[in-house]
Write an enzyme that holds these catalytic residues in place. Structure first.
Site, PDB file in Angstrom:
ATOM      1  N   GLY A  42      42.180  47.782  28.972  1.00 39.35           N
ATOM      2  CA  GLY A  42      43.452  48.235  28.415  1.00 39.35           C
ATOM      3  C   GLY A  42      44.556  48.393  29.436  1.00 39.35           C
ATOM      4  N   HIS A  81      47.390  51.601  39.241  1.00 35.02           N
ATOM      5  CA  HIS A  81      47.721  53.019  39.047  1.00 35.02           C
ATOM      6  C   HIS A  81      46.442  53.798  38.787  1.00 35.02           C
ATOM      7  CE1 HIS A  81      48.329  50.640  35.386  1.00 35.02           C
ATOM      8  NE2 HIS A  81      47.854  51.656  34.689  1.00 35.02           N
TER       9      HIS A  81
END
Ligand code: AMP
Length: 112
Positions: free
Chosen positions: A91, A98
């Site tokens: 996803g 990050h």
């Protein structure tokens, strides 16, 4: 160039909780828990699959900073989760590595 580069360059606003010359941490715009912060390197590496041996120091630096930020945000003692989603099955929606720092409530495991 991703939306995170615009946050780094202060072209769009973000709730920044930590910044130095190598990294930036800011609150996720769609938080999944009371504390949901994204820790990013300022160097724009698209995914974990793009990490090179020459990135080892930077990646290690992020792993040192993540618990410091968790402590700053008050979730270290009770606990938190660090997540790096990679590509479609996980996803990943922004192609700039990050680390999600998620805490402030009990989190279920395993993930869905
Ligand atoms: P991922 O699905 O792992 O790629 O996570 C991307 C995260 O970035 C999601 O949790 C989004 O809510 C978050 N996000 C997207 N745009 C912004 C923004 N402008 N400011 C803060 N967080 C954002």
């Amino acid at each position: 160039m991703t939306i995170f580069d615009k946050i780094i360059n202060k072209e769009i606003p973000a709730q920044i909780v930590f910044e130095d010359e190598k990294c930036l941490a800011f609150r996720d715009i769609n938080p999944q828990a009371p504390v949901h912060v994204l820790l990013i390197p300022k160097r724009p590496i698209p995914t974990m699959n793009d990490v090179q041996p020459s990135d080892a120091e930077l990646m290690g630096y992020l792993m040192v900073k993540a618990p410091e930020i968790a402590k700053q945000l008050g979730v270290a003692e009770k606990g938190y989760r660090l997540v790096i989603n990679t590509n479609a099955h996980a996803g990943q929606t922004v192609s700039h590595i990050h680390i999600h720092i998620i805490g402030g409530r009990a989190l279920s495991w395993p993930p869905g």
